[in-house]
Structure formats: structure tokens, C-alpha cells
Design a protein around this motif. Structure first.
Motif, short mmCIF file in Angstrom:
data_model
loop_
_atom_site.label_atom_id
_atom_site.label_comp_id
_atom_site.label_asym_id
_atom_site.label_seq_id
_atom_site.Cartn_x
_atom_site.Cartn_y
_atom_site.Cartn_z
N ALA A 124 3.04 10.56 7.18
CA ALA A 124 2.72 9.29 6.52
C ALA A 124 3.17 8.11 7.38
CB ALA A 124 3.39 9.25 5.15
N LEU A 125 4.31 8.25 8.03
CA LEU A 125 4.79 7.18 8.92
C LEU A 125 3.84 6.97 10.09
CD1 LEU A 125 8.65 7.77 9.11
CD2 LEU A 125 7.45 5.87 8.00
N ILE A 126 3.29 8.04 10.61
CA ILE A 126 2.34 7.92 11.72
C ILE A 126 1.09 7.16 11.26
CG2 ILE A 126 0.85 9.23 13.29
CD1 ILE A 126 2.99 11.46 13.17
N LEU A 127 0.60 7.48 10.08
CA LEU A 127 -0.56 6.78 9.54
C LEU A 127 -0.26 5.30 9.34
CD1 LEU A 127 -1.79 9.39 6.89
CD2 LEU A 127 -2.69 8.98 9.18
N PHE A 175 -9.18 9.21 -8.06
CA PHE A 175 -10.38 8.43 -8.37
C PHE A 175 -10.23 6.98 -7.92
CE2 PHE A 175 -12.58 5.52 -11.28
CZ PHE A 175 -13.90 5.91 -11.07
N SER A 176 -9.07 6.38 -8.19
CA SER A 176 -8.84 4.99 -7.80
C SER A 176 -8.89 4.83 -6.28
CB SER A 176 -7.50 4.50 -8.35
OG SER A 176 -6.41 5.18 -7.74
N ALA A 177 -8.33 5.81 -5.56
CA ALA A 177 -8.34 5.75 -4.10
C ALA A 177 -9.77 5.84 -3.56
CB ALA A 177 -7.49 6.87 -3.52
N ASN A 178 -10.55 6.75 -4.09
CA ASN A 178 -11.94 6.88 -3.65
C ASN A 178 -12.76 5.65 -4.02
OD1 ASN A 178 -12.53 9.63 -2.38
ND2 ASN A 178 -11.36 10.22 -4.19
N ALA A 180 -5.22 3.47 -0.68
CA ALA A 180 -6.26 4.47 -0.88
C ALA A 180 -6.20 5.57 0.18
CB ALA A 180 -7.64 3.79 -0.87
N ARG A 181 -6.10 5.17 1.44
CA ARG A 181 -6.04 6.17 2.52
C ARG A 181 -4.79 7.03 2.42
NH1 ARG A 181 -8.26 1.79 5.56
NH2 ARG A 181 -6.17 1.12 6.18
N MET A 182 -3.66 6.40 2.14
CA MET A 182 -2.41 7.15 2.03
C MET A 182 -2.44 8.10 0.85
SD MET A 182 -0.15 6.42 4.40
CE MET A 182 1.37 6.84 3.60
N GLY A 202 0.80 -1.21 0.00
CA GLY A 202 0.00 0.00 0.00
C GLY A 202 0.84 1.27 0.00
N SER A 203 1.89 1.31 0.82
CA SER A 203 2.69 2.53 0.93
C SER A 203 3.54 2.77 -0.30
CB SER A 203 3.58 2.47 2.18
OG SER A 203 4.45 1.35 2.13
N ILE A 204 4.11 1.73 -0.88
CA ILE A 204 4.93 1.90 -2.09
C ILE A 204 4.10 2.45 -3.24
CG2 ILE A 204 6.18 0.66 -3.88
CD1 ILE A 204 7.33 -1.13 -1.67
#
Length: 292
Positions: free
Chosen positions: A220-223, A121-124, A175-177, A96-98
Motif C-alpha cells: 500500500a505504501l508503494i502505491l 461498489f463505491s470504489a468502482n 478507490a484504487r487503494m 484517500g488512504s485513511i
């Protein structure tokens, strides 16, 4: 430090009370298991909450969590499934992060509005789609059609078995990131600091790949730490679809079979794990914001 210790002890007291109550309440429900077969449950002596609570802690500390309905030690049962869950969590986070960082930075690097909108759009779309649908689609495409990944199961250390459930879980992280990174990266790209670097002839690739990346990385690291806590607590739906032997499937089994010892210990495990990682995220936020 002292305040943090007391905070944890208060949380532990509340969590243990809830876990003990749920296990005792769950035990009373077992009488309904006998209704369909014309049997009656053996009468048991009711215990007061204090006795139940003390027995709960005795089981946790001195009896390895007690025994599951199958006669296995609870701690051993959870430990055997923790490694597979940890493997799945690491793969999901990396996937997910990469993709989130890569696509979000590429949208800025190419200065493409279309690319930006496609990632958004893809994330939503992923967040608005139930995860069990994503899991089923992955099975249809990669197992049924392409026959490249197994439909489920797990072999210790074999990443081949965590690809499909890892993609299903990792897609939510992506998606969230992405929804966080896209506006933040754009804001940094339009900042006066970046404009100054451009006037000094810094390469755009260096600005995007290093300067902007390092600016958005702390939050981002916290998430990711918070997501890691959720993943280590188990993902019941995904693990059940892929019959993956992890913490989530064990939690589902303990609820379904009314395995009170296992359920109570899993509640303690999940609560403590989630609390610790949330506090780590809190201190990371203070550290990056200069609060400590």
C-alpha cells in the motif's frame, strides 16, 4: 548504485531531448496566433536541433529556466506553485488512504459481506466517474448548498482551501487503494497465520488492527508513493475547476498560452519527479520482498 546513476542519466538525456523538441515545435505553432487578426509573425531564423538543445540546457542551468511570457523567472514561478501543489497532494493522500484503510479493515473486522460489497461498489463507482463530475458535485453540495467550503483559490498554509480539490483527488486514491486492500485483507484474514492467532485467543481487534494491517501496509505504501508522484506533477482538470494555483494549472496555462520556456521546464520537472518516485517505489518493493 552505478547502474542506477547511468539509468537516470539515460532517462535525463531522453527527457531533455523531448522537452527541447516540444518547446521548439510549440514555438513554430505561434505563427497561427496571428492568423485571426490579420498580422504576420516576425520571421525568425531557424535553428538546428543541437543549438536549440544546448540553449535549452543553458537556460535550465544558468538562467533559472528563462522567463515566462509574463516576464517572471520560470523557477520562481514553479516554486511558488509547488508549495500549494504539495499541500494539496498531502491532503489528498491522507484523505484517500485513511478512508481506504479504515473502511477496508472495518469490513473485515465486522465480518460483514454487505459492508465489503458497499466499499467495493463505491470504489468502482468513483473510478468509473470522470473526475470533473466528482469535482462539480462537490462544488454543488458543499459550496452552493451547504456553503461550508470556498469554491476555489488558495491561501498559503490554509487547509480550508484544499478540502474540496483534495477530496476530488483523494477519492480516486481511496478507490484504487480499496480495490487493492479489500481482497488482500480478506486473504490475510483467511490465512493460517490468523487462524493460529485466533486459536491462541488473540483479540480479533488486535489481529485486524495490527497483524493484518502490517501485512498489507508495505505494498500500500508503494502505491501511495506512486500516487504522490502523480499528484506533485499536477492535476490539470481539478486545479482548473477549482482555479487552484498549482502545478497542473500552470501546465495548462503554459500549453494554452504557448509559453515555451515554462512548458519545457515543467516537462523536465514532472518527468524527473515521476522517475525518482517510481524508482523509490521500486526499491521499496525490493526491500519489503527481501530483495535488498
Amino acid at each position: 548504485m552505478k547502474s542506477e546513476v547511468f539509468r537516470f542519466l539515460y532517462f535525463l538525456l531522453l527527457l531533455s531531448c523531448i522537452s527541447s523538441f516540444v518547446s521548439e515545435f510549440h514555438t513554430k505553432d505561434k505563427s497561427y496566433l496571428y492568423a485571426d487578426v490579420g498580422m504576420t509573425a516576425t520571421a525568425t531564423q531557424e535553428k538546428d536541433f543541437l543549438s536549440t538543445y544546448l540553449q535549452f540546457w543553458k537556460s535550465l542551468i544558468f538562467e533559472s529556466g528563462g522567463k515566462t511570457e509574463n516576464g517572471e523567472e520560470v523557477y520562481s514561478h514553479i516554486a511558488n506553485r509547488f508549495l500549494s501543489t504539495f499541500h494539496l497532494a498531502i491532503f489528498s493522500l491522507l484523505f484517500g488512504s485513511i478512508f481506504a484503510f479504515g473502511l477496508s479493515l472495518c469490513a473485515t473486522y465486522f465480518r460483514s459481506r454487505l459492508f465489503y460489497d458497499l466499499v467495493s461498489f463505491s470504489a468502482n463507482l468513483i473510478l468509473s466517474t470522470p473526475i470533473f463530475i466528482v469535482a462539480i458535485l462537490l462544488l454543488i453540495v458543499f459550496f452552493y448548498r451547504l456553503e461550508v467550503f470556498p469554491p476555489g483559490g488558495y491561501e498559503p498554509g490554509n487547509t480550508y482551501y484544499v478540502v474540496l480539490p483534495g477530496i476530488a483527488l483523494g477519492s480516486r486514491i481511496y478507490a484504487r487503494m480499496s480495490l487493492y486492500l479489500l481482497p488482500e485483507i480478506r486473504k490475510e484474514a483467511d490465512s493460517k497465520y490468523v487462524q493460529l492467532l485466533q486459536t491462541r485467543s488473540y483479540p480479533w481487534s488486535h489481529i485486524v488492527g495490527k497483524e493484518i494491517f502490517l501485512k498489507v501496509l508495505p505494498v500500500a505504501l508503494i502505491l501511495l508513493v506512486l500516487d504522490f508522484g502523480s499528484l506533485l506533477s499536477g492535476a490539470m482538470v481539478v486545479e482548473e475547476i477549482f482555479f487552484f494555483p498549482g502545478i497542473g494549472k500552470t501546465l495548462y496555462y503554459s500549453i494554452k498560452s504557448m509559453d515555451t520556456k515554462l512548458l519545457a521546464t515543467l516537462l523536465m520537472y514532472s518527468g524527473i519527479l515521476f522517475y525518482v518516485l517510481n524508482r523509490i517505489g521500486f526499491y521499496l518493493q525490493r526491500f519489503f520482498s527481501g530483495g535488498v
